[in-house]
Scaffold this motif. Structure first.
Motif, PDB file in Angstrom:
ATOM      1  N   LEU A 437       0.912  -1.152  -0.074  1.00 20.12           N
ATOM      2  CA  LEU A 437       0.109  -0.085   0.072  1.00 20.12           C
ATOM      3  C   LEU A 437       0.947   1.107   0.065  1.00 20.12           C
ATOM      4  O   LEU A 437       0.663   2.132  -0.695  1.00 20.12           O
ATOM      5  N   ASN A 438       2.001   1.222   0.540  1.00 14.33           N
ATOM      6  CA  ASN A 438       3.003   2.400   0.892  1.00 14.33           C
ATOM      7  C   ASN A 438       3.485   2.553  -0.653  1.00 14.33           C
ATOM      8  O   ASN A 438       3.489   3.615  -1.060  1.00 14.33           O
ATOM      9  N   TYR A 439       3.944   1.513  -1.339  1.00 14.95           N
ATOM     10  CA  TYR A 439       4.306   1.637  -2.750  1.00 14.95           C
ATOM     11  C   TYR A 439       3.372   2.553  -3.450  1.00 14.95           C
ATOM     12  O   TYR A 439       3.603   3.245  -4.346  1.00 14.95           O
ATOM     13  N   ALA A 440       2.083   1.803  -3.622  1.00 11.47           N
ATOM     14  CA  ALA A 440       0.984   2.263  -4.448  1.00 11.47           C
ATOM     15  C   ALA A 440       0.727   3.861  -4.135  1.00 11.47           C
ATOM     16  O   ALA A 440       0.499   4.470  -5.347  1.00 11.47           O
ATOM     17  N   THR A 441       0.858   4.211  -2.956  1.00 11.59           N
ATOM     18  CA  THR A 441       0.318   5.435  -2.459  1.00 11.59           C
ATOM     19  C   THR A 441       1.523   6.651  -2.382  1.00 11.59           C
ATOM     20  O   THR A 441       1.229   7.856  -2.252  1.00 11.59           O
ATOM     21  N   SER A 442       2.686   6.196  -2.402  1.00  5.37           N
ATOM     22  CA  SER A 442       3.687   7.034  -2.379  1.00  5.37           C
ATOM     23  C   SER A 442       3.954   8.417  -3.260  1.00  5.37           C
ATOM     24  O   SER A 442       3.401   7.902  -4.534  1.00  5.37           O
ATOM     25  N   ASN A 443       3.708   9.492  -2.897  1.00  7.97           N
ATOM     26  CA  ASN A 443       3.707  10.727  -3.725  1.00  7.97           C
ATOM     27  C   ASN A 443       4.800  10.618  -4.711  1.00  7.97           C
ATOM     28  O   ASN A 443       4.715  11.205  -5.912  1.00  7.97           O
ATOM     29  N   ARG A 444       6.047  10.013  -4.355  1.00  8.22           N
ATOM     30  CA  ARG A 444       7.100  10.081  -5.571  1.00  8.22           C
ATOM     31  C   ARG A 444       7.307   8.581  -6.136  1.00  8.22           C
ATOM     32  O   ARG A 444       8.502   8.461  -6.716  1.00  8.22           O
ATOM     33  N   GLY A 445       6.499   7.795  -6.251  1.00 14.53           N
ATOM     34  CA  GLY A 445       6.504   6.525  -6.639  1.00 14.53           C
ATOM     35  C   GLY A 445       7.220   5.481  -5.908  1.00 14.53           C
ATOM     36  O   GLY A 445       7.199   5.885  -4.466  1.00 14.53           O
ATOM     37  N   GLY A 446       7.192   4.283  -6.356  1.00 10.09           N
ATOM     38  CA  GLY A 446       7.497   3.222  -5.450  1.00 10.09           C
ATOM     39  C   GLY A 446       8.651   3.574  -4.547  1.00 10.09           C
ATOM     40  O   GLY A 446       9.769   4.005  -4.858  1.00 10.09           O
ATOM     41  N   CYS A 447       8.426   3.316  -3.169  1.00 10.30           N
ATOM     42  CA  CYS A 447       9.244   3.935  -2.202  1.00 10.30           C
ATOM     43  C   CYS A 447       9.034   3.253  -0.731  1.00 10.30           C
ATOM     44  O   CYS A 447       7.903   2.968  -0.476  1.00 10.30           O
ATOM     45  N   HIS A 448      10.095   3.144  -0.026  1.00 10.92           N
ATOM     46  CA  HIS A 448       9.920   2.340   1.436  1.00 10.92           C
ATOM     47  C   HIS A 448      10.094   3.471   2.498  1.00 10.92           C
ATOM     48  O   HIS A 448       9.887   3.353   3.433  1.00 10.92           O
ATOM     49  N   LEU A 549      -0.310  -1.300  -8.467  1.00 13.70           N
ATOM     50  CA  LEU A 549       0.816  -2.390  -8.205  1.00 13.70           C
ATOM     51  C   LEU A 549       0.975  -3.341  -9.576  1.00 13.70           C
ATOM     52  O   LEU A 549      -0.183  -3.224  -9.981  1.00 13.70           O
ATOM     53  N   PRO A 550       2.022  -3.692  -9.744  1.00 13.60           N
ATOM     54  CA  PRO A 550       1.867  -4.646 -11.102  1.00 13.60           C
ATOM     55  C   PRO A 550       1.009  -5.830 -10.790  1.00 13.60           C
ATOM     56  O   PRO A 550       0.976  -6.149  -9.644  1.00 13.60           O
ATOM     57  N   PRO A 551       0.418  -6.441 -11.791  1.00 17.13           N
ATOM     58  CA  PRO A 551      -0.400  -7.624 -11.655  1.00 17.13           C
ATOM     59  C   PRO A 551       0.235  -8.611 -11.206  1.00 17.13           C
ATOM     60  O   PRO A 551      -0.265  -9.594 -10.464  1.00 17.13           O
TER      61      PRO A 551
END
Length: 608
Positions: A437-448, A549-551
């Protein structure tokens, strides 16, 4: 103003003009500094729709109010711009010693505008600012540039620069200070290269005034004791660096392997922090004001991968080992140092090469176009691919655009493990669903590091939660995202959150600034920053469809390990997340919620 320097430096490279402007204290209070304050300036000043690599884009280097103080981990700064990789907000954070020098020179922010006709660098020596020719530096590596500019300016100066990848406008190029600390994500190095700006060199002789020195000193000492007593920041990270996570994450079945085909890497032990400590580690290395000392200095003495320098960290190791199927630690160290010299984001570089390897093995990327064998597990192919990426040579010209554009070119965009076109870091969401969920909603794209839910899901900090459950993850994600916005903007390192809570952070921030933030008001500031970033993205055309997220992660069950059979139930988490954020079902902040946060979005149709 206390803690803040109270000034910004504005440099227009097109006409060579420079101006020093006061910081608005109300904006500093509401957006804190660094990431938050720079985002506010970018939002207000950048015209919607500006091309990221055009002279119209702005590149902002920003320190926080605690940067350069005696506070814990106070060496951080953020580079904020519109990302050429994603088209979204870019806010790339780095440590080291560069940012304190900026504060000592008297500035909270440097706003770079326009484009120089020829390569230049910026030399800031307290109140004196010069735009100097960098023609003799163009084409040089990061290390060569760092050494040359220290020799040209001041032995005590600090250098933030780009390498050849940034000059060639690679969308995954970064900005590196002191030859090894990277503002690594979202292609900020390409924006710097597009402005013909090779480096910003800083030397300051001032200091940072805090409002209540006695109270601040005691809070700093208390914080130091807490960091040393915490098992993560006082033991694990000092002993093994961030690579202590390799075995931990692999044991949970969440170490992405062979381009996220699985979360289990059988040879993880060979590239772990423990193995690094027993083989190639020379010593630890710390950023300014940091007692954790999680940085590594490594040496491979001989053989084809002989090298010496800083790193690798956990993310570097993962990106250049398990996701590419490589288990030779010496080769991983060599690849990491090559990325540093070229000025490439290791996360995106490794993930893009892994994507290319899968495309190659599936027959989508023909050898005639690859120009080489690209197979999982081949360390020489990894190193050669990175070299070509930095030079934009052959297939490297496509790799330099990142995994999404690569995969799209060869008809398989689903094989790019990215969100908003930015590659994921070293956590498999099927094995830790909150990070998905964090990856999907991160404002700068995939991010931890925009909401590190791995802390509760895997490490049990501050509480242990089930990594394979989807319920409740929306609340954790929102809370961590808002808190991280505060951490970045104040000038802290994210790692202090293992040892210090909001109350302890305020015990430092309040006596430093003279502002009595409450826990409620400081978290509201974090939420304000997050929503402003969201408004920026909405304005630039991103929306609900980009929170994805990717399928592979949502539709293909994990094939093995502790997370076997799991997929990420993104949609149910996303609905709850929007509700908790006070956004509508399309992920748009409501005007009522924005009003509560003191934000306005005039003429923005994307706001409901």
């Amino acid at each position: 103003m206390y803690a803040w320097a109270g000034k910004l430096l504005r440099v227009n490279l097109s006409d060579g003009t420079m101006a020093k402007e006061p910081i608005n204290p109300d904006l500093a209070r509401d957006f804190i500094g660094s990431r938050g304050l720079a985002t506010k300036y970018l939002f207000d000043e950048l015209a919607p729709g500006a091309e990221p690599l055009s002279p119209e884009n702005k590149l902002i280097f920003a320190a926080g109010p605690l940067t350069g103080t005696m506070g814990i981990t106070s060496g951080r700064y953020t580079v904020v711009t519109k990302s050429p990789l994603t088209g979204a907000i870019a806010a790339s954070n780095a440590g080291g010693n560069w940012a304190p020098e900026l504060k000592y020179a008297g500035y909270d922010l440097v706003i770079v505008e326009g484009r120089a006709k020829d390569p230049v660098y910026l030399w800031i020596r307290d109140g004196r600012v010069e735009i100097r020719s960098a023609g003799h530096l163009w084409g040089k590596t990061v290390g060569e540039t760092d050494r040359a500019l220290i020799a040209e300016t001041d032995p005590e100066a600090r250098v933030a620069c780009i390498g050849p990848a940034g000059e060639r406008l690679s969308l995954i190029a970064n900005v590196i200070n002191e030859a090894h600390r990277a503002a690594g994500r979202s292609g900020v190095g390409a924006v710097m290269g597009s402005k013909n700006l090779k480096a910003i060199v800083v030397r300051g002789s001032g200091g940072v005034r805090v409002a209540d020195p006695v109270r601040y000193r005691q809070a700093a000492l208390d914080g130091l004791a807490a960091v040393k007593a915490n098992p993560v920041t006082g033991q694990g990270l000092p002993a093994y660096g961030t690579a202590v996570l390799v075995n931990v994450i692999n044991a949970h079945g969440a170490l992405p392997t062979r381009n996220f085909q699985t979360g289990v890497f059988p040879e993880a032990e060979k590239v772990s922090g423990e193995t690094l400590a027993d083989t190639y580690l020379v010593r630890n290395k710390a950023c300014f004001g940091c007692p954790i000392s999680c940085g590594r200095v490594s040496r491979v003495k001989d053989g084809p991968y002989a090298s010496f320098g800083d790193g690798p960290e956990y993310e570097n190791i993962w990106a250049l080992s398990s996701t590419c199927g490589v288990s030779d630690l010496a080769a991983v160290i060599k690849a990491n140092m090559l990325c540093n010299d070229l000025g490439i984001d290791t996360i995106s570089a490794g993930a893009t090469v892994a994507c290319a390897m899968e495309l190659y093995e599936q027959g989508c990327l023909p050898k005639s176009e690859a120009g080489m064998e690209l197979r999982f597990g081949d360390p020489d192919a990894l190193i050669e691919a990175i070299r070509r990426l930095g030079a934009r040579e052959g297939i490297g010209d496509v790799l330099a655009e990142g995994s999404y554009r690569l995969a799209e070119r060869y008809g398989r965009p689903d094989l790019s493990m990215s969100a908003k076109k930015q590659e994921f870091p070293a956590y498999e969401p099927r094995g830790a669903k909150g990070i998905g969920l964090n990856y999907a909603t991160s404002n700068r794209g995939g991010c931890h590091v925009r909401g590190y839910t791995i802390a509760p899901e895997i490490l049990g900090s501050p509480d242990k939660i089930d990594p394979l459950a989807s319920g409740g993850k929306a609340g954790w994600t929102k809370a961590f995202q808002d808190l991280t916005a505060v951490v970045d903007s104040a000038g802290f390192c994210l790692f202090i959150t293992f040892a210090l809570g909001v109350k302890e952070m305020l015990s430092l921030l309040n006596p430093a600034t003279g502002i009595e933030y409450s826990e409620e008001s400081i978290l509201a500031a974090g939420e304000r920053i997050w929503n402003l970033e969201r408004l920026f993205n909405l304005r630039e055309g991103l929306g609900r469809d980009d929170d994805s997220l990717p399928p592979r992660l949502t539709g293909e069950p994990m094939p093995e390990g502790p997370a076997k059979g799991q997929v990420v139930e993104l949609e149910e988490m996303l609905r709850e997340y929007y509700l908790l954020r006070g956004w509508d079902e399309q992920g748009r902040p409501t005007r009522a919620r924005l009003a509560q946060l003191g934000l306005t979005a005039p003429d923005l149709e994307a706001v409901s």
